[in-house]
Design a protein around this motif. Sequence first.
Motif, PDB file in Angstrom:
ATOM      1  N   ARG A   1     -10.614  -2.050  12.873  1.00 19.42           N
ATOM      2  CA  ARG A   1     -11.884  -1.238  12.940  1.00 19.42           C
ATOM      3  C   ARG A   1     -11.604   0.248  12.028  1.00 19.42           C
ATOM      4  NH1 ARG A   1     -12.472  -4.161  17.131  1.00 19.42           N
ATOM      5  NH2 ARG A   1     -11.067  -3.374  18.543  1.00 19.42           N
ATOM      6  N   SER A   2     -11.142  -0.230  10.737  1.00 18.62           N
ATOM      7  CA  SER A   2     -10.852   1.001   9.817  1.00 18.62           C
ATOM      8  C   SER A   2     -10.995   0.523   8.508  1.00 18.62           C
ATOM      9  CB  SER A   2      -9.209   1.319   9.937  1.00 18.62           C
ATOM     10  OG  SER A   2      -8.939   2.348   8.936  1.00 18.62           O
ATOM     11  N   GLU A   3     -11.457   1.422   7.748  1.00 19.08           N
ATOM     12  CA  GLU A   3     -11.660   1.214   6.143  1.00 19.08           C
ATOM     13  C   GLU A   3     -10.263   1.243   5.355  1.00 19.08           C
ATOM     14  OE1 GLU A   3     -15.061   3.300   4.869  1.00 19.08           O
ATOM     15  OE2 GLU A   3     -16.313   2.465   6.353  1.00 19.08           O
ATOM     16  N   ARG A   4      -9.137   2.055   6.148  1.00 21.73           N
ATOM     17  CA  ARG A   4      -7.986   2.464   5.582  1.00 21.73           C
ATOM     18  C   ARG A   4      -7.200   1.125   5.147  1.00 21.73           C
ATOM     19  NH1 ARG A   4      -6.830   6.635   4.660  1.00 21.73           N
ATOM     20  NH2 ARG A   4      -7.686   7.794   6.457  1.00 21.73           N
ATOM     21  N   CYS A   5      -6.417   1.087   3.972  1.00 27.28           N
ATOM     22  CA  CYS A   5      -5.619  -0.080   3.627  1.00 27.28           C
ATOM     23  C   CYS A   5      -4.239   0.480   3.318  1.00 27.28           C
ATOM     24  CB  CYS A   5      -6.389  -1.057   2.394  1.00 27.28           C
ATOM     25  SG  CYS A   5      -5.299  -2.169   1.946  1.00 27.28           S
ATOM     26  N   TYR A   6      -3.361   0.002   3.700  1.00 28.98           N
ATOM     27  CA  TYR A   6      -1.885   0.203   3.769  1.00 28.98           C
ATOM     28  C   TYR A   6      -1.331  -0.698   2.735  1.00 28.98           C
ATOM     29  CZ  TYR A   6      -2.020   3.871   6.961  1.00 28.98           C
ATOM     30  OH  TYR A   6      -2.616   4.924   7.938  1.00 28.98           O
ATOM     31  N   VAL A   7      -0.748  -0.436   1.666  1.00 24.56           N
ATOM     32  CA  VAL A   7       0.008  -1.325   0.367  1.00 24.56           C
ATOM     33  C   VAL A   7       1.399  -0.887   0.565  1.00 24.56           C
ATOM     34  CG1 VAL A   7       0.238  -2.223  -1.672  1.00 24.56           C
ATOM     35  CG2 VAL A   7      -1.926  -1.836  -0.848  1.00 24.56           C
ATOM     36  N   LEU A   8       2.317  -1.695   1.373  1.00 25.59           N
ATOM     37  CA  LEU A   8       3.460  -1.121   1.784  1.00 25.59           C
ATOM     38  C   LEU A   8       4.797  -1.776   1.237  1.00 25.59           C
ATOM     39  CD1 LEU A   8       2.747  -0.993   5.703  1.00 25.59           C
ATOM     40  CD2 LEU A   8       2.832   1.064   4.222  1.00 25.59           C
ATOM     41  N   THR A   9       5.708  -1.185   0.775  1.00 21.98           N
ATOM     42  CA  THR A   9       6.861  -1.642   0.239  1.00 21.98           C
ATOM     43  C   THR A   9       7.811  -2.262   1.241  1.00 21.98           C
ATOM     44  OG1 THR A   9       8.145   0.267   0.197  1.00 21.98           O
ATOM     45  CG2 THR A   9       6.707  -0.299  -2.112  1.00 21.98           C
ATOM     46  N   LEU A  10       8.697  -2.833   1.252  1.00 27.75           N
ATOM     47  CA  LEU A  10       9.536  -3.142   2.200  1.00 27.75           C
ATOM     48  C   LEU A  10      10.292  -1.896   2.973  1.00 27.75           C
ATOM     49  CD1 LEU A  10      11.762  -5.019   3.701  1.00 27.75           C
ATOM     50  CD2 LEU A  10      13.259  -4.642   1.906  1.00 27.75           C
ATOM     51  N   CYS A  11      10.513  -0.801   2.197  1.00 30.17           N
ATOM     52  CA  CYS A  11      11.045   0.436   3.098  1.00 30.17           C
ATOM     53  C   CYS A  11      10.075   1.188   3.834  1.00 30.17           C
ATOM     54  CB  CYS A  11      11.512   1.432   2.095  1.00 30.17           C
ATOM     55  SG  CYS A  11      13.316   0.985   1.483  1.00 30.17           S
TER      56      CYS A  11
ATOM     57  N   VAL B   1       5.163  -6.353  -1.764  1.00 27.96           N
ATOM     58  CA  VAL B   1       4.382  -5.411  -0.788  1.00 27.96           C
ATOM     59  C   VAL B   1       3.543  -6.103   0.075  1.00 27.96           C
ATOM     60  CG1 VAL B   1       4.007  -3.853  -2.767  1.00 27.96           C
ATOM     61  CG2 VAL B   1       2.466  -5.607  -2.270  1.00 27.96           C
ATOM     62  N   GLU B   2       3.427  -5.449   1.202  1.00 28.96           N
ATOM     63  CA  GLU B   2       2.503  -5.913   2.350  1.00 28.96           C
ATOM     64  C   GLU B   2       1.562  -5.179   2.285  1.00 28.96           C
ATOM     65  OE1 GLU B   2       1.739  -8.800   5.168  1.00 28.96           O
ATOM     66  OE2 GLU B   2       3.558  -8.952   3.894  1.00 28.96           O
ATOM     67  N   ILE B   3       0.410  -5.768   2.425  1.00 28.14           N
ATOM     68  CA  ILE B   3      -1.233  -5.178   2.680  1.00 28.14           C
ATOM     69  C   ILE B   3      -1.670  -5.226   4.003  1.00 28.14           C
ATOM     70  CG2 ILE B   3      -3.690  -4.883   1.765  1.00 28.14           C
ATOM     71  CD1 ILE B   3      -2.442  -6.464  -0.871  1.00 28.14           C
ATOM     72  N   LEU B   4      -1.859  -4.155   4.766  1.00 30.36           N
ATOM     73  CA  LEU B   4      -2.136  -4.215   6.229  1.00 30.36           C
ATOM     74  C   LEU B   4      -3.343  -3.236   6.284  1.00 30.36           C
ATOM     75  CD1 LEU B   4       1.396  -3.702   7.868  1.00 30.36           C
ATOM     76  CD2 LEU B   4      -0.088  -5.777   7.691  1.00 30.36           C
ATOM     77  N   THR B   5      -4.385  -3.785   6.761  1.00 23.98           N
ATOM     78  CA  THR B   5      -5.447  -2.900   7.257  1.00 23.98           C
ATOM     79  C   THR B   5      -5.456  -2.797   8.869  1.00 23.98           C
ATOM     80  OG1 THR B   5      -6.607  -3.658   5.386  1.00 23.98           O
ATOM     81  CG2 THR B   5      -8.064  -2.589   7.075  1.00 23.98           C
ATOM     82  N   PRO B   6      -5.590  -1.454   9.545  1.00 27.32           N
ATOM     83  CA  PRO B   6      -5.698  -1.085  10.806  1.00 27.32           C
ATOM     84  C   PRO B   6      -7.089  -1.740  11.418  1.00 27.32           C
ATOM     85  CG  PRO B   6      -4.955   0.805   9.688  1.00 27.32           C
ATOM     86  CD  PRO B   6      -5.331  -0.081   8.357  1.00 27.32           C
TER      87      PRO B   6
ATOM     88  N   VAL C   1       2.345  -4.877  12.134  1.00 23.21           N
ATOM     89  CA  VAL C   1       3.557  -4.526  11.381  1.00 23.21           C
ATOM     90  C   VAL C   1       4.547  -5.144  11.782  1.00 23.21           C
ATOM     91  CG1 VAL C   1       4.700  -2.486  11.169  1.00 23.21           C
ATOM     92  CG2 VAL C   1       2.320  -2.094  11.278  1.00 23.21           C
ATOM     93  N   ASP C   2       4.821  -5.471  13.237  1.00 22.61           N
ATOM     94  CA  ASP C   2       5.969  -6.217  13.581  1.00 22.61           C
ATOM     95  C   ASP C   2       6.159  -7.671  13.155  1.00 22.61           C
ATOM     96  OD1 ASP C   2       6.940  -3.848  14.872  1.00 22.61           O
ATOM     97  OD2 ASP C   2       6.188  -4.304  16.982  1.00 22.61           O
ATOM     98  N   THR C   3       4.991  -8.231  12.755  1.00 24.21           N
ATOM     99  CA  THR C   3       4.983  -9.404  12.368  1.00 24.21           C
ATOM    100  C   THR C   3       5.309  -9.553  10.853  1.00 24.21           C
ATOM    101  OG1 THR C   3       2.606  -9.683  12.126  1.00 24.21           O
ATOM    102  CG2 THR C   3       3.441 -10.348  14.314  1.00 24.21           C
ATOM    103  N   VAL C   4       5.225  -8.642  10.130  1.00 21.33           N
ATOM    104  CA  VAL C   4       5.785  -8.803   8.773  1.00 21.33           C
ATOM    105  C   VAL C   4       7.297  -9.240   8.498  1.00 21.33           C
ATOM    106  CG1 VAL C   4       6.281  -7.407   6.574  1.00 21.33           C
ATOM    107  CG2 VAL C   4       4.218  -6.697   8.184  1.00 21.33           C
ATOM    108  N   ASP C   5       7.360 -10.314   7.689  1.00 16.59           N
ATOM    109  CA  ASP C   5       8.575 -10.901   7.482  1.00 16.59           C
ATOM    110  C   ASP C   5       9.453 -10.140   6.488  1.00 16.59           C
ATOM    111  OD1 ASP C   5      11.012 -12.692   7.353  1.00 16.59           O
ATOM    112  OD2 ASP C   5       9.546 -14.340   6.883  1.00 16.59           O
ATOM    113  N   VAL C   6      10.178  -8.980   6.901  1.00 12.77           N
ATOM    114  CA  VAL C   6      11.029  -8.171   6.104  1.00 12.77           C
ATOM    115  C   VAL C   6      12.139  -8.833   5.587  1.00 12.77           C
ATOM    116  CG1 VAL C   6      10.096  -5.985   7.313  1.00 12.77           C
ATOM    117  CG2 VAL C   6      12.139  -7.167   8.231  1.00 12.77           C
ATOM    118  N   ARG C   7      12.510  -9.802   6.263  1.00 12.39           N
ATOM    119  CA  ARG C   7      13.768 -10.586   5.649  1.00 12.39           C
ATOM    120  C   ARG C   7      13.217 -11.426   4.488  1.00 12.39           C
ATOM    121  NH1 ARG C   7      16.068 -15.722   5.992  1.00 12.39           N
ATOM    122  NH2 ARG C   7      18.407 -15.597   5.788  1.00 12.39           N
TER     123      ARG C   7
END
Length: 118
Positions: A78-88, A71-76, A53-59
């Motif tokens: 060993r998890s099947e969960r996927c987060y599709v995140l906006t800048l906020c 959007v940024e897509i991140l998967t924790p 999460v910290d390496t996402v280039d929010v700038r």
Amino acid sequence: MLVSDLPNSYQEVFKTSRGAVYQCDASNRLILAFWDTFTPMSSRDFAQFRRMVDTVDVRQMALSTDAADDVEILTPPRSERCYVLTLCEVIHLRELLGGAQAMLDLNSLLRECGCRLS
């Protein structure tokens, strides 16, 4: 699962208006409550996800006009969960994970000093 339905073994580590991180001593896991979902992680996976999460280039996300940067897509790990995140949402998740890590570090320091937590 609602926050009121959490097992008694879950202890709140850190909470914001957008989510919370809980610690379960019974399973030796950290539970990320974000977007009305609960994602259990080992402490190692939590640290790895926080770095992700910290390496996402929010700038770049903020300045780009390219739709792919909306959007940024991140998967924790060993998890099947996927987060599709906006800048906020990336910023809110950073705040949550950073605060939780600070509380975990503080707890470790207090234990090293021999202080007893109630």
